[in-house]
Design an enzyme around this catalytic site. Structure first.
Site, PDB file in Angstrom:
ATOM      1  CD  GLN A  26      -2.785  -1.090   2.320  1.00 35.54           C
ATOM      2  OE1 GLN A  26      -2.876  -0.491   3.328  1.00 35.54           O
ATOM      3  NE2 GLN A  26      -3.740  -2.001   2.223  1.00 35.54           N
ATOM      4  CG  ASP A  83      11.899   6.567  -0.886  1.00 36.02           C
ATOM      5  OD1 ASP A  83      12.733   5.670  -0.460  1.00 36.02           O
ATOM      6  OD2 ASP A  83      10.685   6.506  -0.180  1.00 36.02           O
ATOM      7  CG  LEU A  85      14.084   2.431  -9.300  1.00 37.05           C
ATOM      8  CD1 LEU A  85      12.453   3.171  -9.234  1.00 37.05           C
ATOM      9  CD2 LEU A  85      15.107   2.847 -10.367  1.00 37.05           C
ATOM     10  N   GLY A  86      14.828   2.093  -4.258  1.00 35.26           N
ATOM     11  CA  GLY A  86      15.836   1.274  -3.319  1.00 35.26           C
ATOM     12  C   GLY A  86      17.148   1.852  -3.627  1.00 35.26           C
ATOM     13  CD  GLU A 110      12.674  27.380 -16.856  1.00 35.91           C
ATOM     14  OE1 GLU A 110      11.794  28.344 -16.921  1.00 35.91           O
ATOM     15  OE2 GLU A 110      13.085  26.746 -17.869  1.00 35.91           O
ATOM     16  N   GLY A 111      14.010  30.646 -12.769  1.00 38.58           N
ATOM     17  CA  GLY A 111      13.432  31.590 -11.924  1.00 38.58           C
ATOM     18  C   GLY A 111      13.381  31.041 -10.293  1.00 38.58           C
ATOM     19  CB  THR A 112      14.994  31.600  -7.024  1.00 36.01           C
ATOM     20  OG1 THR A 112      14.564  32.834  -6.719  1.00 36.01           O
ATOM     21  CG2 THR A 112      16.437  31.927  -7.820  1.00 36.01           C
TER      22      THR A 112
HETATM   23  C1  LIG Z   1      22.480  27.805 -15.806  1.00 41.07           C
HETATM   24  C2  LIG Z   1      21.474  28.928 -15.744  1.00 41.07           C
HETATM   25  C3  LIG Z   1      20.574  29.440 -16.734  1.00 41.07           C
HETATM   26  C4  LIG Z   1      19.833  30.695 -16.582  1.00 41.07           C
HETATM   27  N1  LIG Z   1      18.960  30.789 -17.749  1.00 41.07           N
HETATM   28  C5  LIG Z   1      18.381  31.874 -17.455  1.00 41.07           C
HETATM   29  C6  LIG Z   1      17.464  32.380 -18.767  1.00 41.07           C
HETATM   30  O1  LIG Z   1      17.590  31.844 -19.778  1.00 41.07           O
HETATM   31  N2  LIG Z   1      16.668  33.618 -18.778  1.00 41.07           N
HETATM   32  C7  LIG Z   1      16.612  34.152 -17.506  1.00 41.07           C
HETATM   33  O2  LIG Z   1      15.974  35.203 -17.547  1.00 41.07           O
HETATM   34  N3  LIG Z   1      17.303  33.745 -16.453  1.00 41.07           N
HETATM   35  C8  LIG Z   1      18.148  32.918 -16.464  1.00 41.07           C
HETATM   36  N4  LIG Z   1      18.833  32.344 -15.432  1.00 41.07           N
HETATM   37  C9  LIG Z   1      18.530  33.108 -14.012  1.00 41.07           C
HETATM   38  C10 LIG Z   1      17.872  32.545 -12.903  1.00 41.07           C
HETATM   39  O3  LIG Z   1      16.656  32.340 -13.533  1.00 41.07           O
HETATM   40  C11 LIG Z   1      18.060  33.248 -11.823  1.00 41.07           C
HETATM   41  O4  LIG Z   1      17.287  34.496 -12.048  1.00 41.07           O
HETATM   42  C12 LIG Z   1      19.278  33.647 -11.204  1.00 41.07           C
HETATM   43  O5  LIG Z   1      20.116  32.657 -11.081  1.00 41.07           O
HETATM   44  C13 LIG Z   1      19.106  34.314  -9.615  1.00 41.07           C
HETATM   45  O6  LIG Z   1      20.361  35.053  -9.505  1.00 41.07           O
HETATM   46  P1  LIG Z   1      21.432  34.627  -8.954  1.00 41.07           P
HETATM   47  O7  LIG Z   1      21.859  33.219  -9.409  1.00 41.07           O
HETATM   48  O8  LIG Z   1      22.635  35.663  -8.760  1.00 41.07           O
HETATM   49  O9  LIG Z   1      21.031  34.183  -7.212  1.00 41.07           O
HETATM   50  P2  LIG Z   1      20.687  35.234  -6.133  1.00 41.07           P
HETATM   51  O10 LIG Z   1      19.830  36.558  -6.719  1.00 41.07           O
HETATM   52  O11 LIG Z   1      21.841  35.522  -5.503  1.00 41.07           O
HETATM   53  O12 LIG Z   1      19.639  34.636  -5.108  1.00 41.07           O
HETATM   54  C14 LIG Z   1      20.227  33.524  -4.198  1.00 41.07           C
HETATM   55  C15 LIG Z   1      19.107  33.244  -3.412  1.00 41.07           C
HETATM   56  O13 LIG Z   1      18.278  34.337  -2.646  1.00 41.07           O
HETATM   57  C16 LIG Z   1      17.213  34.569  -2.785  1.00 41.07           C
HETATM   58  N5  LIG Z   1      16.602  35.765  -3.126  1.00 41.07           N
HETATM   59  C17 LIG Z   1      17.512  36.751  -3.713  1.00 41.07           C
HETATM   60  N6  LIG Z   1      16.699  38.048  -3.665  1.00 41.07           N
HETATM   61  C18 LIG Z   1      15.713  37.791  -3.050  1.00 41.07           C
HETATM   62  C19 LIG Z   1      14.557  38.719  -2.420  1.00 41.07           C
HETATM   63  N7  LIG Z   1      14.463  39.881  -2.763  1.00 41.07           N
HETATM   64  N8  LIG Z   1      13.473  37.892  -1.742  1.00 41.07           N
HETATM   65  C20 LIG Z   1      13.708  36.757  -1.524  1.00 41.07           C
HETATM   66  N9  LIG Z   1      14.718  35.645  -1.848  1.00 41.07           N
HETATM   67  C21 LIG Z   1      15.618  36.573  -2.485  1.00 41.07           C
HETATM   68  C22 LIG Z   1      17.021  33.739  -4.455  1.00 41.07           C
HETATM   69  O14 LIG Z   1      15.700  33.290  -4.378  1.00 41.07           O
HETATM   70  C23 LIG Z   1      17.923  32.441  -4.145  1.00 41.07           C
HETATM   71  O15 LIG Z   1      17.321  31.439  -3.337  1.00 41.07           O
HETATM   72  C24 LIG Z   1      19.666  31.335 -15.336  1.00 41.07           C
HETATM   73  C25 LIG Z   1      20.486  30.811 -14.393  1.00 41.07           C
HETATM   74  C26 LIG Z   1      21.338  29.617 -14.421  1.00 41.07           C
HETATM   75  C27 LIG Z   1      22.194  29.530 -13.135  1.00 41.07           C
END
Ligand SMILES: Cc1cc2nc3c(=O)[nH]c(=O)nc-3n(C[C@H](O)[C@H](O)[C@H](O)COP(=O)(O)OP(=O)(O)OC[C@H]3O[C@@H](n4cnc5c(N)ncnc54)[C@H](O)[C@@H]3O)c2cc1C
Length: 131
Positions: A26, A83, A85-86, A110-112
């Site tokens: 289950q 998980d 697949l152990g 894809e944006g944090t």
């Molecule tokens: C391999 C890669 C490919 C990417 N490709 C694209 C792309 O094609 N197009 C595009 O637009 N962007 C792209 N990005 C950018 C990505 O979407 C993030 O916007 C970017 O990585 C964030 O900036 P940073 O890495 O400097 O992190 P930071 O800005 O330093 O953030 C670090 C942490 O702090 C948090 N944080 C920062 N500011 C705040 C706030 N004001 N409030 C709450 N939490 C906060 C963040 O959520 C994160 O958890 C890419 C990033 C990577 C690594």
């Protein structure tokens, strides 16, 4: 979806205790049921947002909701599949760890998750909380 399908098919062939497939337990079925439910909801959300875009009604908060939810559930499905697949869940013979590593990066690029959350929060309250 690949992680889910890998876990589903694996659970039918992997036998443990009394020569029964792990799919007959289950708790294993609960994970599979959770995954297929979340995947289906995520697909419907993507379809809905796509339709809004086609109708010219899309807003940034829609995109944030879609990305935040779908990347989150994909990562959760990858972890649940690993998980199920152990020990094999971490082996190269199966695709799960590769998807998990990819998804960990997608969750940032894809944006944090934080910023998508704040975009949605601003849309529903009218108050920006980025600082
Ligand atoms: C391999 C890669 C490919 C990417 N490709 C694209 C792309 O094609 N197009 C595009 O637009 N962007 C792209 N990005 C950018 C990505 O979407 C993030 O916007 C970017 O990585 C964030 O900036 P940073 O890495 O400097 O992190 P930071 O800005 O330093 O953030 C670090 C942490 O702090 C948090 N944080 C920062 N500011 C705040 C706030 N004001 N409030 C709450 N939490 C906060 C963040 O959520 C994160 O958890 C890419 C990033 C990577 C690594």
């Amino acid at each position: 979806m690949d992680c889910y399908e890998t876990a589903r098919s694996y659970s039918l062939v992997r036998k443990q205790f009394d020569d029964k497939p792990i799919a007959s337990h289950q708790l294993v079925q609960e994970k599979l049921a959770d995954m297929i439910t979340e995947i289906t909801k995520a697909q419907l959300l993507a379809l809905h947002v796509g339709r809004l875009k086609d109708q010219g009604k899309i807003e940034p908060a829609h995109i944030s909701m879609l990305k935040r939810n779908n990347v989150g559930i994909a990562l959760d499905c990858a972890r649940k599949s690993r998980d199920l697949l152990g020990g094999n869940g971490i082996m190269d013979e199966y695709p799960i760890m590769r998807h998990m590593c990819n998804l960990e990066t997608v969750k940032t690029y894809e944006g944090t998750d934080h910023i998508h959350t704040l975009v949605i929060g601003e849309r529903v309250t009218g108050v920006a909380a980025y600082k």
